[in-house]
Design an enzyme around this catalytic site. Sequence first.
Site, short mmCIF file in Angstrom:
data_model
loop_
_atom_site.label_atom_id
_atom_site.label_comp_id
_atom_site.label_asym_id
_atom_site.label_seq_id
_atom_site.Cartn_x
_atom_site.Cartn_y
_atom_site.Cartn_z
N ILE A 173 0.84 -1.20 0.00
CA ILE A 173 0.00 0.00 0.00
C ILE A 173 0.88 1.26 0.00
O ILE A 173 0.63 2.21 -0.75
CB ILE A 173 -0.96 -0.01 1.21
CG1 ILE A 173 -1.94 -1.20 1.09
CG2 ILE A 173 -1.73 1.30 1.30
CD1 ILE A 173 -2.77 -1.47 2.34
N ASP A 214 -8.78 6.81 9.04
CA ASP A 214 -9.71 5.76 8.62
C ASP A 214 -9.78 4.67 9.69
O ASP A 214 -10.59 3.75 9.60
CB ASP A 214 -9.25 5.14 7.28
CG ASP A 214 -10.27 4.15 6.74
OD1 ASP A 214 -11.46 4.51 6.67
OD2 ASP A 214 -9.89 3.01 6.41
N ARG A 229 -3.66 1.11 10.98
CA ARG A 229 -4.29 0.55 12.18
C ARG A 229 -4.34 1.63 13.24
O ARG A 229 -3.38 2.40 13.40
CB ARG A 229 -3.51 -0.66 12.72
CG ARG A 229 -3.71 -1.96 11.95
CD ARG A 229 -5.14 -2.50 12.05
NE ARG A 229 -5.33 -3.72 11.30
CZ ARG A 229 -5.81 -3.80 10.05
NH1 ARG A 229 -6.14 -2.69 9.40
NH2 ARG A 229 -5.97 -4.96 9.46
N ASP A 283 11.09 2.46 6.61
CA ASP A 283 10.61 1.08 6.72
C ASP A 283 11.65 0.31 7.50
O ASP A 283 12.86 0.54 7.34
CB ASP A 283 10.41 0.47 5.33
CG ASP A 283 9.53 -0.78 5.36
OD1 ASP A 283 9.95 -1.78 6.00
OD2 ASP A 283 8.45 -0.77 4.76
N HIS A 327 -13.00 2.82 8.91
CA HIS A 327 -12.27 1.68 8.33
C HIS A 327 -12.87 1.30 6.97
O HIS A 327 -13.27 0.15 6.74
CB HIS A 327 -12.29 0.48 9.29
CG HIS A 327 -11.07 -0.37 9.16
ND1 HIS A 327 -10.30 -0.78 10.21
CD2 HIS A 327 -10.46 -0.90 8.07
CE1 HIS A 327 -9.30 -1.52 9.80
NE2 HIS A 327 -9.37 -1.61 8.49
N GLU A 340 -11.55 1.51 17.78
CA GLU A 340 -12.61 1.44 16.77
C GLU A 340 -13.52 0.23 16.91
O GLU A 340 -14.68 0.26 16.51
CB GLU A 340 -12.01 1.46 15.36
CG GLU A 340 -11.24 0.20 14.99
CD GLU A 340 -10.74 0.23 13.55
OE1 GLU A 340 -10.11 1.23 13.17
OE2 GLU A 340 -10.97 -0.75 12.83
P1 NAI Z 1 2.78 -4.90 3.55
O1 NAI Z 1 3.09 -6.07 4.43
O2 NAI Z 1 2.86 -5.06 2.07
O3 NAI Z 1 3.68 -3.64 3.97
C1 NAI Z 1 3.93 -3.29 5.30
C2 NAI Z 1 5.29 -2.63 5.34
O4 NAI Z 1 5.52 -2.19 6.68
C3 NAI Z 1 6.43 -3.57 4.96
O5 NAI Z 1 7.27 -2.98 3.99
C4 NAI Z 1 7.17 -3.79 6.27
O6 NAI Z 1 8.57 -3.98 6.09
C5 NAI Z 1 6.88 -2.47 6.98
N1 NAI Z 1 7.11 -2.55 8.41
C6 NAI Z 1 7.03 -3.61 9.24
N2 NAI Z 1 7.38 -3.27 10.47
C7 NAI Z 1 7.70 -1.96 10.43
C8 NAI Z 1 8.16 -1.03 11.40
N3 NAI Z 1 8.38 -1.39 12.68
N4 NAI Z 1 8.38 0.23 11.01
C9 NAI Z 1 8.19 0.61 9.72
N5 NAI Z 1 7.77 -0.22 8.76
C10 NAI Z 1 7.54 -1.50 9.12
O7 NAI Z 1 1.30 -4.46 4.00
P2 NAI Z 1 0.27 -3.59 3.16
O8 NAI Z 1 -0.59 -4.49 2.34
O9 NAI Z 1 0.96 -2.46 2.51
O10 NAI Z 1 -0.65 -3.03 4.34
C11 NAI Z 1 -0.16 -2.09 5.28
C12 NAI Z 1 -1.13 -1.96 6.42
O11 NAI Z 1 -2.35 -1.38 5.94
C13 NAI Z 1 -1.59 -3.31 7.01
O12 NAI Z 1 -0.73 -3.73 8.03
C14 NAI Z 1 -2.94 -2.98 7.57
O13 NAI Z 1 -2.78 -2.65 8.93
C15 NAI Z 1 -3.41 -1.74 6.79
N6 NAI Z 1 -4.60 -1.96 6.00
C16 NAI Z 1 -5.68 -1.11 6.19
C17 NAI Z 1 -6.83 -1.27 5.45
C18 NAI Z 1 -8.01 -0.35 5.61
O14 NAI Z 1 -9.10 -0.65 5.10
N7 NAI Z 1 -7.87 0.79 6.27
C19 NAI Z 1 -6.95 -2.34 4.47
C20 NAI Z 1 -5.75 -3.13 4.30
C21 NAI Z 1 -4.63 -2.95 5.07
#
Ligand code: NAI
Length: 344
Positions: A154, A258, A234, A173, A295, A263
Amino acid sequence: MKIAFFDTKPYDKPSFEKYGKDYGIKFKFFETKLNEDTVDLAQGYDGVCAFVNDTVNSAVIDRLNDMKVNILALRCAGFNNVDMKHAYGKLHVLRVPAYSPYAVAEHAMALLLTSIRRIHKAYIRTKDFNFSLSGLTGFDLYGKTVGVIGTGRIGRVFIDICRGFGMKVLAYDKFPAKDLDNSDTVRYVELDELFANSDIISLHCPLTEDTHHIIGREALDKCKRGVVILNTSRGALVDAEALLEGIKSRKVGAACLDVYEEESDFFFEDFSGHIMEDDTLARLITMPNVIVTSHQAFLTEEALENIAETTVRNIAEFAETKHCPNELCYRCGNTEDCKDGKCF
Ligand code: NAI
């Protein structure tokens, strides 16, 4: 196979029924959330399907285990609501790692534009035939610096969108991507540098012990005056009390949320006829420079289709082969591709 589906909303059913039929899986749709009080509804089912605000703590896991229900199919990417350590050896946890990063990243930009161009105010004014522009002055995104925390699926789409607007990106990251930093429009920096130099900060990392309240008092102190905070990831990434203080002191110029720390007590339900019990959320919502959506970032037709298809495929694949590449595993570090697909 029979799966107990918790926290059902009307928009979930059509796609899950369609793919369920294709894969021979029957869903029983429960409106209630999964928690200690409702887990017994899963009695006699082969698995449960849960969403972001269902509670899969140790008590729920133990009860599922007693009932010999050992598949948890999450119809989301995040899994901070599951006690993964406790699930080890008891529950196979499957998830949908990606369904539409565009849905979430585009929603983040929609919130940002709405906020800084005061569209939420203008919409209400013109509905009332008030065509005055006073108080609606915004600012250009072009040339501004956006700090992106989390450069996964994302975060990277959001970065692309921001670059389209001519913005500069400071990225952070824990595991930086090798191919992203071009030392021009996108640069990986340490968190302190990101805080100090970003006009806008957008969160796209998971909620973990490391990232809990990553935006709190200390971080906000390091930020530019007027910083805009965007959280579509989150709720507990942001300390809501600290954010509220930052807004009152004018340190934070605007916030687009969001997701919200507490929540699960409110989001996805209609509380319009009730007294809002959460004072922090109520106060945040009264602020003219705070926009809250409940959300909703994932909620596009494309994402719903992908979520249903992948969730159903995960269950069918696991049932048939006892292996699923989308199984989360505590032993393998909660990563995708659990080494042998059945760590216990
Ligand atoms: P992803 O797993 O592809 O990317 C997450 C990134 O965060 C990775 O590059 C990882 O290395 C990094 N990361 C891990 N620990 C970290 C830290 N301590 N500090 C900085 N970066 C760190 O996940 P994606 O698909 O990009 O989703 C990201 C977040 O979006 C999910 O964890 C979820 O909480 C949230 N989300 C929210 C939605 C909504 O409807 N509002 C829907 C889908 C996801």
